[in-house]
Scaffold this motif. Structure first.
Motif, PDB file in Angstrom:
ATOM      1  N   ASN A 190       0.829  -1.192   0.000  1.00 26.99           N
ATOM      2  CA  ASN A 190       0.000   0.000   0.000  1.00 26.99           C
ATOM      3  C   ASN A 190       0.873   1.256   0.000  1.00 26.99           C
ATOM      4  O   ASN A 190       0.696   2.169  -0.817  1.00 26.99           O
ATOM      5  CB  ASN A 190      -0.886  -0.054   1.253  1.00 26.99           C
ATOM      6  CG  ASN A 190      -2.044   0.883   1.150  1.00 26.99           C
ATOM      7  OD1 ASN A 190      -2.218   1.521   0.118  1.00 26.99           O
ATOM      8  ND2 ASN A 190      -2.819   0.988   2.212  1.00 26.99           N
ATOM      9  N   VAL A 194       1.312   4.147  -2.880  1.00 27.43           N
ATOM     10  CA  VAL A 194       1.140   5.586  -2.624  1.00 27.43           C
ATOM     11  C   VAL A 194       2.393   6.346  -3.055  1.00 27.43           C
ATOM     12  O   VAL A 194       2.320   7.380  -3.722  1.00 27.43           O
ATOM     13  CB  VAL A 194       0.837   5.835  -1.133  1.00 27.43           C
ATOM     14  CG1 VAL A 194       0.933   7.310  -0.804  1.00 27.43           C
ATOM     15  CG2 VAL A 194      -0.526   5.310  -0.771  1.00 27.43           C
ATOM     16  N   THR A 195       3.570   5.791  -2.687  1.00 27.14           N
ATOM     17  CA  THR A 195       4.828   6.448  -3.052  1.00 27.14           C
ATOM     18  C   THR A 195       4.952   6.592  -4.563  1.00 27.14           C
ATOM     19  O   THR A 195       5.320   7.649  -5.072  1.00 27.14           O
ATOM     20  CB  THR A 195       6.025   5.637  -2.521  1.00 27.14           C
ATOM     21  OG1 THR A 195       5.798   5.324  -1.154  1.00 27.14           O
ATOM     22  CG2 THR A 195       7.311   6.403  -2.667  1.00 27.14           C
ATOM     23  N   TYR A 198       2.471   9.197  -5.960  1.00 26.23           N
ATOM     24  CA  TYR A 198       2.951  10.534  -5.611  1.00 26.23           C
ATOM     25  C   TYR A 198       4.154  10.911  -6.472  1.00 26.23           C
ATOM     26  O   TYR A 198       4.230  12.012  -7.024  1.00 26.23           O
ATOM     27  CB  TYR A 198       3.322  10.525  -4.132  1.00 26.23           C
ATOM     28  CG  TYR A 198       3.911  11.786  -3.582  1.00 26.23           C
ATOM     29  CD1 TYR A 198       3.135  12.934  -3.474  1.00 26.23           C
ATOM     30  CD2 TYR A 198       5.228  11.828  -3.142  1.00 26.23           C
ATOM     31  CE1 TYR A 198       3.673  14.096  -2.945  1.00 26.23           C
ATOM     32  CE2 TYR A 198       5.757  12.988  -2.607  1.00 26.23           C
ATOM     33  CZ  TYR A 198       4.983  14.114  -2.517  1.00 26.23           C
ATOM     34  OH  TYR A 198       5.507  15.254  -1.989  1.00 26.23           O
ATOM     35  N   LYS A 277      -9.847   9.797   1.935  1.00 22.88           N
ATOM     36  CA  LYS A 277      -8.875   8.842   1.428  1.00 22.88           C
ATOM     37  C   LYS A 277      -8.286   9.119   0.035  1.00 22.88           C
ATOM     38  O   LYS A 277      -7.106   9.375  -0.043  1.00 22.88           O
ATOM     39  CB  LYS A 277      -9.405   7.424   1.504  1.00 22.88           C
ATOM     40  CG  LYS A 277      -8.264   6.416   1.514  1.00 22.88           C
ATOM     41  CD  LYS A 277      -8.149   5.738   2.832  1.00 22.88           C
ATOM     42  CE  LYS A 277      -6.782   5.149   3.019  1.00 22.88           C
ATOM     43  NZ  LYS A 277      -6.775   3.825   3.558  1.00 22.88           N
ATOM     44  N   LEU A 281      -4.416  12.182  -1.080  1.00 25.18           N
ATOM     45  CA  LEU A 281      -3.242  11.855  -1.891  1.00 25.18           C
ATOM     46  C   LEU A 281      -3.164  12.759  -3.115  1.00 25.18           C
ATOM     47  O   LEU A 281      -2.089  13.242  -3.492  1.00 25.18           O
ATOM     48  CB  LEU A 281      -3.309  10.383  -2.305  1.00 25.18           C
ATOM     49  CG  LEU A 281      -2.137   9.871  -3.134  1.00 25.18           C
ATOM     50  CD1 LEU A 281      -0.832  10.073  -2.398  1.00 25.18           C
ATOM     51  CD2 LEU A 281      -2.326   8.410  -3.466  1.00 25.18           C
ATOM     52  N   GLY A 365      -4.272   7.905   3.902  1.00 23.02           N
ATOM     53  CA  GLY A 365      -3.761   7.248   2.707  1.00 23.02           C
ATOM     54  C   GLY A 365      -2.682   8.026   1.986  1.00 23.02           C
ATOM     55  O   GLY A 365      -2.607   7.986   0.768  1.00 23.02           O
ATOM     56  N   THR A 366      -1.858   8.775   2.728  1.00 26.08           N
ATOM     57  CA  THR A 366      -0.766   9.493   2.070  1.00 26.08           C
ATOM     58  C   THR A 366       0.595   9.058   2.600  1.00 26.08           C
ATOM     59  O   THR A 366       1.566   9.765   2.441  1.00 26.08           O
ATOM     60  CB  THR A 366      -0.884  11.014   2.279  1.00 26.08           C
ATOM     61  OG1 THR A 366      -0.894  11.263   3.684  1.00 26.08           O
ATOM     62  CG2 THR A 366      -2.117  11.579   1.643  1.00 26.08           C
ATOM     63  N   THR A 368       3.929   7.714   2.499  1.00 24.96           N
ATOM     64  CA  THR A 368       4.932   7.256   1.552  1.00 24.96           C
ATOM     65  C   THR A 368       6.041   6.548   2.332  1.00 24.96           C
ATOM     66  O   THR A 368       6.022   6.526   3.555  1.00 24.96           O
ATOM     67  CB  THR A 368       5.548   8.442   0.786  1.00 24.96           C
ATOM     68  OG1 THR A 368       6.066   9.357   1.741  1.00 24.96           O
ATOM     69  CG2 THR A 368       4.527   9.137  -0.077  1.00 24.96           C
TER      70      THR A 368
END
Lengths: 414, 405
Positions: A190, A194-195, A198, A277, A281, A365-366, A368
């Protein structure tokens, strides 16, 4: 005629030059080694150790001295108490020794078998203490009148305690749980997802927006300098200032953005921009684009201004339309700087920590990889796990860098 | 695309898009200034925009009189409630007039410029694309200015408001001049109660020292890599870049541990040990790019005349690279002034805070927002002043290392 070949071995002049070069580079190399290479190696070491924030202090014995009992007249009896403790709950201390001076007027009735007394000097040897050890050493004593009259404090001579503790950092205990824990469950993938979101969208977005900004400013007109300076503001301002401003601006309760949307009837209920959520992001990525497009803009503009203008005149004569000129003339010339910028920004965005940390703290949900290092090491205070994530970051970066150098050496001729 | 290449189609489309852009912009700006209701209207933007586009195209209105007449017309339309921006009823007459005038001018003049080369009938691809590009360029100017300015405007204005005013209407950023010096209450409190004067001087001192130490280390190193021949030169110049790519958070963790055990946490010395090392690779990379661009012949002449290498660096190379030194200094100053992560991790003692660490401290639920924003302004203004004063150097310096003309 013999061929004139350059000398193969390096001559004295060359050697001197090389020596000078290393001499000039020495301060940089040594300081960088101290602050970059050493910590990097430390990270690898810590990542295979079961260690938390609390273990950073080396295990040591502690002592607290107290005289118990009511002393009214000479000859009264009481207890001299030493509260002994191993400060660490996980590490043992070895060869613990206690030394104290007993004030005159205090007569010791019975001595613990581990202790010795000579000339009012008390010394005790306790041997090894395991982790979390604690004990109350009680010594029955008798006082004389002099002791009471002079109001002597037993703590005026400080009890000295010594022992050897091994720092949790340096002992021989190793584990792989830091790594297995990371890969357990879906959390890691997960975070990785996200990483990547981004990084990829942040990079492409910043480059694209920077390119547009460079395109509109790539002409001479009054106020061009002012606009160029203005466009760099997000990049120059301290991240902490602009990040908090965004948080204030998009606050769900008192933020101006929500007030505006509500007043214009675009939304019915306030939007929690940095707390929902998928939206959080996206917002964080937009912030990244907003903050770093100026950098791309600057580099692309510099490259554009170095393109020869004659080419465009010729193209104009041949009837090429503006868009054709852009695609056929500008783009090929910009590809080099664009790809360099892409790689640089990709790596830097991947490494970015402060922005997300300040905007959302890694919530909604951000989270990283970099934020996760901080979370593990300081929020959960599991330094070993944090270091393990750092090692993974480093491994991924190494992959990028290999790719980067293969690529950039062609582009830049480094 | 060919289907749109007629003046009578292109002009109204551009007119509409532009009118709607202006409508959104003016509505947001007026809302942010007064806090009253302003709302962009899609329908009236369409009507107004198409009308202006077609009229200007048809009349070829470079004559002043026609332009003025049209502006007056749009102004009146807008004032009486049929303009691109819907104006709320409680809006004062003064603001209503300002809004309408803004809309009229911002719609008419740019559209007039965008449509100058167009004729009414079929267009060449060239003219068509020129009109589109003019539209996009104007749009870009507004868009970028807008997205850059709004956050800074909000930052500054929030810091001047009181808690009650902010809660009552978060949109109302009008300045209450009647309050006089009380406007700056947040700032006064920051400097009086939160020690910001000290943080400011601490940041200044640390940044200046970082610049000096960085230059001291990076100038010789950069020169060696740019000019001297030695084995491992290519590897060196690459590893500098590589260090540039190590994430700070990865280093911060072991540095935190080391500083905790050695007792360098919460000390200025500790910060001054770390900051220059984070900036030396950047500075070295930028400087070596510049040194390479200098003509080697001058230095060789100096060597021939009997100067030593170090004397050559001191007497020839450095004076020649003053602009580069200025830009590197500026960049390093900016990095250390803005640095947050290390300051945040290594400093907990409020007497040793840097400015960024001090601002981070203000981010708590007990401290009102306007104090936080005032702190942000205090942290932003010095770097902005320095940057605006030396922007030319900055631009050159940032691009010097890697862009080849």
């Amino acid at each position: 005629m013999s061929d004139a070949l350059p000398p193969r071995k390096s001559g004295p002049l060359q050697k001197r030059e090389a020596r000078l070069a290393w001499g000039l580079l020495f301060p940089t190399i040594s300081s960088v080694a101290l602050v970059v290479i050493l910590p990097l190696m430390a990270i690898f070491w810590i990542s295979i150790k079961p260690i938390t924030l609390a273990d950073l202090r080396t295990a040591a014995p502690t002592v607290y001295e107290k005289l118990r009992g009511d002393f009214a007249t000479g000859g009264d009896e009481g207890t001299l108490e030493y509260r002994l403790k191993n400060s660490s709950r996980r590490q043992e201390v070895t060869e613990v020794k206690l030394a104290d001076t007993i004030p005159t007027g205090l007569h010791i009735l019975k001595l613990d078998e581990r202790c010795e007394l000579s000339d009012q000097k008390l010394t005790c040897e306790f041997g090894d203490w395991q982790a979390g050890y604690s004990e109350k050493l009680r010594i029955p004593v008798q006082v004389n009148q002099q002791f009471i009259d002079d109001e002597i404090n037993v703590r005026s001579s400080k009890a000295q305690i010594s022992g050897h503790g091994v720092s949790a950092l340096l002992n021989g205990e190793f584990t792989l749980t830091n790594f297995t824990k990371i890969f357990d469950g879906g959390e890691f993938w997960n975070v990785m997802g996200v990483t990547l979101f981004y990084t990829i969208f942040g990079t492409i977005g910043a480059l694209f927006v920077g390119l547009l900004a460079a395109l509109i400013l790539n002409k001479e007109f009054k106020g061009q300098g002012v606009l160029r300076g203005l466009f760099l503001f997000p990049y120059v301002a301290p991240v902490i200032a602009v990040a908090f401003t965004w948080v204030t601006l998009f606050d769900p309760f008192s933020g101006s953005a929500n007030a505006l949307l509500l007043q214009m009837d675009i939304v019915d209920t306030p939007i929690n921009f940095f707390g929902e959520k998928p939206l959080a992001l996206i917002m964080v990525t937009i912030f990244e684009i907003w903050r770093y497009f100026p950098m791309a803009f600057l580099f692309i503009l510099a490259r554009m201004q170095s393109i020869n203008a004659d080419m465009y005149e010729a193209a104009e004569m041949d009837g090429a339309s503006p868009f054709q000129q852009f695609w056929a003339l500008s783009m090929p010339q910009l590809l080099g700087i664009l790809s360099v910028l892409f790689l640089l920004r990709f790596i830097w965005t991947f490494n970015k920590f402060d922005d997300i940390f300040l905007l959302t703290g890694g919530n909604a949900g951000t989270r990283t990889l970099t934020v996760s290092v901080y979370e593990q090491a300081f929020a959960i205070s599991n330094i070993g796990a944090g270091a393990a994530v750092a090692v993974i970051i480093f491994a991924v970066l190494l992959l990028f860098s290999l790719f980067f150098f293969k690529f950039i050496s062609r582009e830049e001729g480094l | 695309m060919t289907r749109f290449r007629y003046g009578y189609i292109t002009a109204p489309i551009i007119g509409f898009l532009w009118a709607f852009t202006i409508a959104i912009l003016v509505a947001v700006i007026m809302s942010f200034i007064s806090g009253d209701l302003f709302k962009p209207s899609l329908t009236f933007s369409l009507v107004n925009g198409v009308f202006v586009g077609l009229t200007l195209l048809y009349l070829k209105a470079n004559k002043r009189l026609i332009l003025m007449g049209l502006t007056l017309l749009i102004f009146l339309i807008s004032y009486f409630g049929f303009g691109a921006v819907f104006i709320g009823e409680q809006v004062s007459i003064q603001n209503r007039m300002v809004t309408s005038l803004l809309i009229a001018l911002a719609i008419i003049l740019p559209i007039n410029i965008m449509l100058t080369d167009l004729n009414f009938g079929a267009l060449t691809r060239h003219d068509f694309e020129h009109a589109i590009i003019k539209f996009l360029t104007w749009f870009g100017y507004l868009f970028f200015t807008f997205i850059v300015v709004i956050p800074f405007y909000v930052m500054l204005m929030t810091s001047l408001k009181s808690q009650q005013a902010l809660l009552a209407n978060p949109l109302d950023f009008s300045i209450e001049f009647s309050k006089g010096w009380a406007l700056f209450r947040s700032y006064i409190e920051l400097f009086r109660d939160f020690n910001f004067g000290q943080y400011l001087s601490m940041s200044l001192m640390i940044s200046v020292l970082t610049v000096f130490i960085t230059l001291l280390f990076s100038v010789p190193g950069a020169y060696a890599i740019a000019r001297l021949r030695f084995k491992g030169r290519a590897a060196m110049s690459r590893s500098i870049l590589l260090i540039y790519m190590v994430p700070m958070i990865v280093l911060a963790l072991p540095i935190y541990i080391a500083f905790s055990t050695v007792g360098l946490r919460n000390s200025v010395v500790g910060i001054l040990l770390i900051y220059p090392v984070t900036t030396v690779p950047v500075a070295l990379y930028m400087l070596q790019g510049y040194f390479r661009g200098l003509p080697a012949e001058i230095e060789e002449a100096g060597l021939m005349d009997g100067l030593s290498r170090l004397a050559v660096i001191w007497k020839i190379t450095l004076p020649l690279s003053l602009p580069a030194l200025a830009s590197v200094s500026l960049y390093v100053f900016m990095i250390s002034w803005n640095e947050f992560l290390l300051a945040f991790m290594l400093l907990d003692d409020p007497s040793k805070f840097t400015l960024t660490r001090g601002v981070a401290m203000l981010n708590s639920s007990e401290i009102p927002r306007q104090h936080l924003m005032a702190g942000a302004v205090v942290a932003t203004i010095p770097i902005m002043i320095i940057f605006l004063g030396l922007e030319r150097f900055m631009t050159k310096g940032l691009t010097a290392g890697s862009v080849k003309g």
